[in-house]
Write an enzyme that holds these catalytic residues in place. Structure first.
Site, PDB file in Angstrom:
ATOM      1  N   HIS A 191       0.818  -1.213   0.000  1.00 33.95           N
ATOM      2  CA  HIS A 191       0.000   0.000   0.000  1.00 33.95           C
ATOM      3  C   HIS A 191       0.854   1.267   0.000  1.00 33.95           C
ATOM      4  CE1 HIS A 191      -3.225  -2.746   0.822  1.00 33.95           C
ATOM      5  NE2 HIS A 191      -2.744  -3.080   2.001  1.00 33.95           N
ATOM      6  N   HIS A 233      -7.076  -4.715  -1.301  1.00 31.98           N
ATOM      7  CA  HIS A 233      -6.377  -5.979  -1.520  1.00 31.98           C
ATOM      8  C   HIS A 233      -7.000  -6.740  -2.690  1.00 31.98           C
ATOM      9  CE1 HIS A 233      -6.345  -5.016   2.847  1.00 31.98           C
ATOM     10  NE2 HIS A 233      -5.058  -5.231   2.699  1.00 31.98           N
TER      11      HIS A 233
END
Lengths: 331, 331
Positions: free
Chosen positions: A56, A218
């Protein structure tokens, strides 16, 4: 799989080497995979830690530094760090005024931060926790009971980091963190899947003419798939569910138009132009904004919108100096 | 083609709307497609303009602001702006001390900036020009006689912008700009092609197991193709040709590891870790760095390395305050 890596097993370890080499303001504990400030915060100030699966970036390691986090724990790609990592970070950064854990609402993160908080408490460190659960797309998801924690985390780390820096005590810092968490909402979409290095192939199949609305960071499923539409329609599909969920009028708003990792900046600018037009029409007054890659999902193409219903104190703390790899101003 | 756009014809126009909405420090002349500072520089200081085809964001519009450019002209995607745009920008920003044109070495840009400089001169504005031609990959290329102008442009705009801000005169600014241009070298590689919106399909075919070494920022051919290698080997293929071309020892060096638009930050960090290891082994002393998306090629995946052989003055100017969408520190 086309990636700039050495081997799927070494991605996080190798990337942390680059983080340390590129930012003179941080140090990396490579054994524990923790990014720390090079210069520790003054004793007596509340410390902030966060962490989560890697993939991320710049979150969270890129938000360690003056005005934001004191430390960030990196897990494997899309995998929670361990309680031991979090405990180590917590006891190291504590300056006697307690530590705030900033946790995105994923089952693994919640569980591990909870264990770490208990162990830290046993070791004599006062820990408070704030959970971010701001994704309006779906109620429950693959890795989450309740809403997923996404973009508001970035804004929270900035605002609450400033409050801790100016010496607010743990009770105030926790109250502020909760206020930011309660008033942030996000919604994302994807043009393509991400590819987890260890898997070697895309997490999901998305046909050449389709997009997914409401995607998680995700690659968790969103609300639905539909044919790719124009930017104007996509903007509406991000803005509407957010405004439907919380009233954003009558307060200063901080907006973030975030790229998922493989979206070029020209497209993010273009999307922001469409989003701001819709917000203006809806009477929402955006006073501060971010446009760029702030909470990504590896090499996913797509974007997300986060709105924070702020107040004067939040805006003041937003404007306070910050010096991290991911956000930098006023210094 | 998967892109966040309304229509291929409107990409630049729509993106400029977002640029203006997101950055309170700039204003956009939408008719002429020029990004200006909202607050004009003081009279008597040298002004800096640049420009080129769109698709390289944040370059150049994202580098307009205090400490960098006074204006940037946006062409269509991968297409030079017109002499009229450049003339308009030049006469508007001139504060009586002359204007420096910062030009990347592409045939169209060179020709149009040359015409604009002549017209501006006829209109009574003193113009100097610096040409950036730093790409060591190939001697001539699709759109270029001589080396292509790439990453050094970003570093030049920062360093020379600081010199103009502190009031150095046009002769000194021009000399400094030439020194930066002469001492910068770049080399890039691609994992995937970019897709120009108006074309609707990838500019070139690159098989799933191949990469291209020495790629240009418009997808111009590089040196050769080969099977995808690990990050360590790729780093060597970027570092070696640069160090072979210029001696980078014995001086402070500014390094930029740049993403091509669709490369996630985790991979850029990882690549930077490998690059810095090679530079350390070669005795090159990197004193400042950038890791991120600074000069992109639409949605191309890949990266480029730029090294600038600096000196004390260049480092001092690098550290000077800057406040733009693309670079921001010290303010």
């Amino acid at each position: 799989m086309k990636k700039l890596i050495n081997s799927p097993d070494d991605v996080v370890r190798n990337a942390l080497k680059g983080v340390e080499a590129s930012d003179p303001e941080v140090r990396v504990d490579h054994d524990n995979r923790i990014v720390y400030r090079a210069q520790k915060k003054d004793q007596g100030k509340v410390a902030l830690i966060s962490g989560g699966g890697s993939g991320h970036e710049p979150m969270h390691g890129g938000y360690v530094g003056l005005g934001m986090l004191d430390a960030a724990c990196a897990g494997e790609v899309f995998t929670s760090p361990t309680p031991d990592q979090m405990l180590e970070a917590t006891t190291t950064v504590d300056g006697g005024a307690g530590v705030l854990h900033i946790v995105k609402n994923y089952t693994g993160d919640i569980m591990n931060f909870e264990m770490a908080a208990e162990m830290a408490s046993d070791a004599g460190v006062t820990v408070e926790t704030v959970i971010v659960a701001d994704d309006v797309a779906v109620q429950d998801s693959l890795y989450t009971a309740g809403r997923r924690g996404v973009g508001t985390t970035v804004l929270l780390e900035k605002v609450v980091g400033a409050a801790a820096e100016e010496g607010q005590d743990l009770a105030k810092v926790k109250e502020l963190a909760q206020r930011v968490a309660d008033n942030g909402r996000s919604m994302g979409m994807a043009l393509t899947s991400c590819t987890v290095p260890a898997a070697g192939k895309p997490t999901f199949d998305l046909p050449e003419d389709q997009m997914e609305i409401g995607i998680g960071i995700h690659g968790e499923p969103g609300r639905h798939r539909e044919p790719i539409a124009d930017a104007k329609s996509i903007a509406k599909q991000l803005v509407d569910p957010i405004l439907h969920d919380l009233d954003f009028t009558g307060a200063p708003v901080i907006a973030m138009l975030n790229g998922m990792g493989a979206t070029p900046l020209i497209e993010l600018y273009l999307m922001y132009g469409e989003v701001i037009e819709l917000l203006n029409e809806a009477g929402v007054r955006v006073e501060r904004n971010l446009v760029g890659n702030y909470i990504t999902s590896l090499d996913m193409a797509g974007c997300s919108l986060t709105l924070l219903r702020a107040d004067d104190e939040i805006i003041r703390l937003w404007d306070a100096p910050v010096r991290t790899a991911g956000l930098r101003w006023g210094l």
